[in-house]
Design an enzyme around this catalytic site. Structure first.
Site, short mmCIF file in Angstrom:
data_model
loop_
_atom_site.label_atom_id
_atom_site.label_comp_id
_atom_site.label_asym_id
_atom_site.label_seq_id
_atom_site.Cartn_x
_atom_site.Cartn_y
_atom_site.Cartn_z
CB THR A 21 -0.79 0.02 1.35
OG1 THR A 21 -1.38 -1.23 1.56
CG2 THR A 21 -1.84 1.11 1.40
N GLY A 24 -9.32 -4.39 0.94
CA GLY A 24 -8.31 -4.45 1.99
C GLY A 24 -8.66 -3.42 3.05
CG ASP A 25 -5.49 -2.33 5.78
OD1 ASP A 25 -5.15 -2.40 4.58
OD2 ASP A 25 -4.68 -2.19 6.71
CB THR A 63 1.72 -0.88 4.63
OG1 THR A 63 2.80 -1.21 5.52
CG2 THR A 63 1.73 0.61 4.36
N GLY A 70 -4.12 -6.34 5.42
CA GLY A 70 -5.36 -5.66 5.81
C GLY A 70 -6.34 -6.59 6.50
N1 GLY Z 1 -2.99 -3.19 3.35
C1 GLY Z 1 -3.38 -3.35 2.01
C2 GLY Z 1 -4.33 -4.43 1.78
O1 GLY Z 1 -4.59 -5.26 2.64
O2 GLY Z 1 -4.86 -4.50 0.68
#
Ligand code: GLY
Length: 305
Positions: free
Chosen positions: A165, A195-196, A216, A219
């Site tokens: 990310t 994702g998060d 990052t 997530g």
């Molecule tokens: N942290 C990025 C994702 O999980 O897509």
């Protein structure tokens, strides 16, 4: 003033710094910086350089949060749109909603002047297919994409390519603390997976009175813990930045079952402190930092949890 971002931010970090120095609103400065990260195909987790879902289509996630008002704009699983961080900013500015996903987000992009952009690079397409073919029987290859996708997901969790990310956190001259994120998400993800990065409280959160956090990597873990919100809430309840991040790491460590991997936490407080902590990600994790006492941005190593 302060700007913090993960190592992938290099194509856009100087732009955000220069805009902050020139007195720009820091949310706009971060969106402009992230747009440059998205546009650079050498960053292999965001925008043009990102990876497609398991069907070979690009679906990107992004968000912005204004820590003064706690307003948020977020987009998830948006097809064929660049730059998605700017689209998330438009959601915040123009709509009564916080988040748009999929076709609705693409429709809004068209209404607000974003071209339909075939983002999949030839190299990404080649790598996507070569890897996928290794996971499938000859019969599945023949019938693809009309095959069950879920069994393929279990094996496609390449730590080199998944779940990265770009995240930016800023503290501006007006003491506003804001957050912005962007990603193409987990490589070979199931279509529609978020994702998060677009999820408030998981991949990012900002409250100018206390601080901000953004994550990052995996997530699926920060969504289960509400990691970014945990950190900001802990600071609101009187914990130091360092203790707030430790608490969030303990929560990640307590997870059992499900998909478990690494997470990198980026966090700042309202006093100008920052923490970047690597929880179980392989390799050296670094981050960009600039504050108004520094002539140039510095690339620094993250702490290990
Ligand atoms: N942290 C990025 C994702 O999980 O897509």
């Amino acid at each position: 003033m302060l700007l913090l971002a993960n190592a992938e931010a290099w194509p856009g970090f100087p732009t955000s710094v220069e805009m902050l120095k020139a007195g720009a609103d820091s949310l706009t400065a971060m969106v402009e910086g992230i747009s440059k990260v998205e546009a650079d195909p050498r960053v292999r987790s965001v925008g043009y350089g990102g990876w497609p879902n398991i069907l070979g289509f690009m679906e990107c996630d992004a968000a912005v949060m204004d820590g003064n008002t706690r307003e948020i704009g977020s987009v998830g699983a948006v097809p064929n749109t660049m730059p998605v961080a700017r689209l998330a900013h438009e959601v915040m500015k123009r709509l009564p909603h916080v988040m748009l996903t999929g076709d609705g987000a693409r429709r809004f992009a068209t209404e607000t002047g974003f071209a339909v952009d075939d983002m999949l690079l030839d190299d990404s397409k080649r790598v996507w297919w070569e890897r996928l073919v290794k996971e499938m029987s000859l019969e599945d290859v023949e019938h693809f994409p009309n095959v069950p996708l879920a069994p393929l997901l279990k094996t496609i969790t390449d730590p080199e390519r998944v779940r990265d990310t770009t995240v930016f956190l800023s503290a501006d001259a007006g003491r506003g603390i804001h957050a912005a994120t962007s990603t193409s998400g987990w490589a070979w993800k199931y279509p529609g997976r978020l994702g998060d990065s677009p999820i408030p409280g998981a991949g990012f959160y900002a409250d100018s009175r206390y601080g901000a956090a953004a994550c990052t990597h995996t997530g699926e873990m920060t969504m289960r813990c509400g990691t970014a919100r945990t950190i900001v809430l802990a600071m609101k309840l009187g914990h130091s930045l360092s203790d707030a991040v430790k608490l969030a790491v303990e929560e990640l460590d307590e997870l059992g079952g499900g998909f478990l991997g690494g997470v990198v936490i980026h966090a700042v407080d309202a006093k100008g402190n920052h923490e970047v902590v690597n929880f179980r990600c392989e390799g050296e994790i670094r981050y960009w930092l600039w504050d108004d006492s520094m002539a140039e941005p510095e690339l620094r190593p993250a702490k290990t949890a």
